[in-house]
Write an enzyme that holds these catalytic residues in place. Structure first.
Site, PDB file in Angstrom:
ATOM      1  N   SER A 164       0.871  -1.181   0.000  1.00  0.00           N
ATOM      2  CA  SER A 164       0.000   0.000   0.000  1.00  0.00           C
ATOM      3  C   SER A 164       0.902   1.222   0.000  1.00  0.00           C
ATOM      4  O   SER A 164       2.089   1.121   0.320  1.00  0.00           O
ATOM      5  CB  SER A 164      -0.854  -0.005   1.275  1.00  0.00           C
TER       6      SER A 164
ATOM      7  N   LYS B 228       2.282  -3.180   6.223  1.00  0.00           N
ATOM      8  CA  LYS B 228       2.519  -2.834   4.816  1.00  0.00           C
ATOM      9  C   LYS B 228       3.984  -2.432   4.589  1.00  0.00           C
ATOM     10  O   LYS B 228       4.572  -2.763   3.558  1.00  0.00           O
ATOM     11  CB  LYS B 228       1.552  -1.745   4.361  1.00  0.00           C
TER      12      LYS B 228
ATOM     13  N   TYR C 144      -1.750  -1.518  10.306  1.00  0.00           N
ATOM     14  CA  TYR C 144      -1.774  -1.498   8.840  1.00  0.00           C
ATOM     15  C   TYR C 144      -0.444  -0.968   8.305  1.00  0.00           C
ATOM     16  O   TYR C 144       0.199  -1.601   7.454  1.00  0.00           O
ATOM     17  CB  TYR C 144      -2.950  -0.640   8.357  1.00  0.00           C
TER      18      TYR C 144
HETATM   19  P1  NAI Z   1     -11.447  -5.990  -0.104  1.00  0.00           P
HETATM   20  O1  NAI Z   1     -11.917  -6.063   1.310  1.00  0.00           O
HETATM   21  O2  NAI Z   1     -12.427  -5.574  -1.144  1.00  0.00           O
HETATM   22  O3  NAI Z   1     -10.802  -7.387  -0.532  1.00  0.00           O
HETATM   23  C1  NAI Z   1      -9.951  -8.104   0.331  1.00  0.00           C
HETATM   24  C2  NAI Z   1     -10.239  -9.604   0.185  1.00  0.00           C
HETATM   25  O4  NAI Z   1      -9.382 -10.312   1.082  1.00  0.00           O
HETATM   26  C3  NAI Z   1     -11.682  -9.950   0.557  1.00  0.00           C
HETATM   27  O5  NAI Z   1     -12.279 -10.747  -0.429  1.00  0.00           O
HETATM   28  C4  NAI Z   1     -11.539 -10.695   1.875  1.00  0.00           C
HETATM   29  O6  NAI Z   1     -12.561 -11.660   2.084  1.00  0.00           O
HETATM   30  C5  NAI Z   1     -10.167 -11.323   1.722  1.00  0.00           C
HETATM   31  N1  NAI Z   1      -9.589 -11.703   3.004  1.00  0.00           N
HETATM   32  C6  NAI Z   1      -9.613 -11.001   4.172  1.00  0.00           C
HETATM   33  N2  NAI Z   1      -9.026 -11.703   5.145  1.00  0.00           N
HETATM   34  C7  NAI Z   1      -8.617 -12.876   4.585  1.00  0.00           C
HETATM   35  C8  NAI Z   1      -7.950 -14.022   5.106  1.00  0.00           C
HETATM   36  N3  NAI Z   1      -7.588 -14.099   6.389  1.00  0.00           N
HETATM   37  N4  NAI Z   1      -7.673 -15.034   4.243  1.00  0.00           N
HETATM   38  C9  NAI Z   1      -8.056 -14.977   2.942  1.00  0.00           C
HETATM   39  N5  NAI Z   1      -8.709 -13.927   2.421  1.00  0.00           N
HETATM   40  C10 NAI Z   1      -8.977 -12.887   3.222  1.00  0.00           C
HETATM   41  O7  NAI Z   1     -10.207  -5.009  -0.088  1.00  0.00           O
HETATM   42  P2  NAI Z   1      -9.085  -4.674  -1.213  1.00  0.00           P
HETATM   43  O8  NAI Z   1      -8.867  -3.231  -1.121  1.00  0.00           O
HETATM   44  O9  NAI Z   1      -9.400  -5.286  -2.497  1.00  0.00           O
HETATM   45  O10 NAI Z   1      -7.816  -5.371  -0.543  1.00  0.00           O
HETATM   46  C11 NAI Z   1      -6.836  -6.069  -1.298  1.00  0.00           C
HETATM   47  C12 NAI Z   1      -5.465  -5.610  -0.866  1.00  0.00           C
HETATM   48  O11 NAI Z   1      -5.262  -4.265  -1.290  1.00  0.00           O
HETATM   49  C13 NAI Z   1      -5.240  -5.611   0.649  1.00  0.00           C
HETATM   50  O12 NAI Z   1      -3.948  -6.166   0.930  1.00  0.00           O
HETATM   51  C14 NAI Z   1      -5.259  -4.134   0.991  1.00  0.00           C
HETATM   52  O13 NAI Z   1      -4.528  -3.853   2.170  1.00  0.00           O
HETATM   53  C15 NAI Z   1      -4.653  -3.537  -0.240  1.00  0.00           C
HETATM   54  N6  NAI Z   1      -4.853  -2.096  -0.441  1.00  0.00           N
HETATM   55  C16 NAI Z   1      -6.116  -1.581  -0.629  1.00  0.00           C
HETATM   56  C17 NAI Z   1      -6.292  -0.225  -0.833  1.00  0.00           C
HETATM   57  C18 NAI Z   1      -7.647   0.395  -1.044  1.00  0.00           C
HETATM   58  O14 NAI Z   1      -7.778   1.643  -1.031  1.00  0.00           O
HETATM   59  N7  NAI Z   1      -8.676  -0.380  -1.279  1.00  0.00           N
HETATM   60  C19 NAI Z   1      -5.144   0.691  -0.829  1.00  0.00           C
HETATM   61  C20 NAI Z   1      -3.877   0.049  -0.630  1.00  0.00           C
HETATM   62  C21 NAI Z   1      -3.754  -1.301  -0.453  1.00  0.00           C
END
Ligand code: NAI
Length: 283
Positions: free
Chosen positions: A143, A160, A156
């Site tokens: 991130s 990260k 977080y």
């Molecule tokens: P999201 O919440 O839409 O998707 C995250 C997915 O990870 C979900 O499907 C969730 O069920 C799954 N997940 C959560 N805990 C889990 C576990 N213990 N085992 C397996 N799956 C698990 O969020 P997003 O944004 O798509 O997140 C994806 C990555 O992007 C994360 O690492 C997040 O930190 C990173 N990120 C997101 C940003 C944003 O603004 N959305 C910005 C920077 C980084």
């Protein structure tokens, strides 16, 4: 890696947001996909849609904190597809509040998913990727929070930053053994996903329960608005695909956040304390 069609991509956190967009983009490229997520119904919906579009899909409901579950998925990939070529350690969660108020459980959960989850993915898949001798690529989702330190986000930010360090070290390790495996660290800014609703997957959280990020106070609404107004996940996936093809280490999606990154790096180089960020600095 130039040729992706017919190769195998593994994506964790594939049921939502950035992971879902990566899975869709890889499948559109003609790759076979192995998808993992802790949420069963959304994962099944993504897998069904990709199968209907003609992709070969292996889907596993698992928690990335569980090393043996990822090892089992790696074995399934070997049995079904002959191995894996692109590994996206993407699953992640967020929470917030003053550092001293977050509980041990809050810390364990975010460290377990965001850091140990990435380590588990690397340990499960990278040995087979090296042994195959084929070109491969590892994408770890960090991130902008892996390069800056905004307040109220200690777990977080810490995890990260750790994913950035882990990715740099992995790249050096792979170079040392002359493996044909590239590494990308994905450092997005705001992206329209459900990351601000992460507590839905926190151990002990029950459906319908109010999430427990109330310590964020006004910051909570600020974060929600930023995420809802963020970049479309498919645009992030497009940048990741280009980085895999170009063997580029960084994917940084938000040029408007570069001054915060540069400000911190310059202060470190000058031996000065990094500038204090307030939430509204994260434009
Ligand atoms: P999201 O919440 O839409 O998707 C995250 C997915 O990870 C979900 O499907 C969730 O069920 C799954 N997940 C959560 N805990 C889990 C576990 N213990 N085992 C397996 N799956 C698990 O969020 P997003 O944004 O798509 O997140 C994806 C990555 O992007 C994360 O690492 C997040 O930190 C990173 N990120 C997101 C940003 C944003 O603004 N959305 C910005 C920077 C980084």
């Amino acid at each position: 890696m130039q040729e992706l069609a017919g190769k195998v991509a593994v994506v964790t956190g594939a049921a939502s947001g950035i992971g879902k967009a990566l899975a869709e983009r890889f499948a559109a490229e003609g790759m076979h996909v192995a998808l993992a997520d802790v949420e069963a119904a959304p994962l099944a919906a993504v897998a069904d849609a990709l199968r209907a579009a003609g992709a070969e899909v292996e889907a596993a409901v698992l928690d990335v904190r569980n090393a043996s579950a990822l090892e089992e998925l790696a074995s399934k990939c070997t049995a079904r597809f002959g191995g894996a070529h692109v590994l996206c350690n993407n699953a992640g969660v967020a929470n917030g509040g003053p550092t001293w108020e977050l509980t041990v459980e809050d810390w364990d959960w975010v460290v377990g998913v965001n850091l140990t989850g990435v380590v588990n993915g690397i340990r499960a898949f990278v040995p087979g990727m090296i042994a195959s001798g084929e070109p491969g690529h590892v994408v770890n989702t960090a991130s902008v929070a892996g390069l800056t330190c905004a307040p109220f986000m200690s777990p977080y930010n810490a995890t990260k930053h750790a994913v950035v360090a882990l990715s740099e070290t992995l790249r050096a390790d792979l170079a040392t053994v002359a493996a044909k495996i590239g590494v990308t660290v994905l450092c997005p800014g705001w992206v329209q996903t459900r990351i601000h609703e992460s507590s839905r997957n926190k151990p002990g959280f029950e459906a319908g329960q109010e999430d427990d990020d109330s310590a964020l106070g006004p910051l909570r609404e600020f974060l929600r608005a930023k995420i809802e107004g963020g970049l479309a996940p498919r645009e992030v996936a497009e940048q990741v695909l280009a980085a895999i093809r170009a063997n580029r280490f960084w994917v940084r999606t938000h040029p408007d956040m570069e001054p915060q990154i540069a400000g911190r790096c310059e202060a470190v180089a000058a031996g000065k304390a990094p500038p204090l960020l307030v939430p509204t600095d994260l434009t």
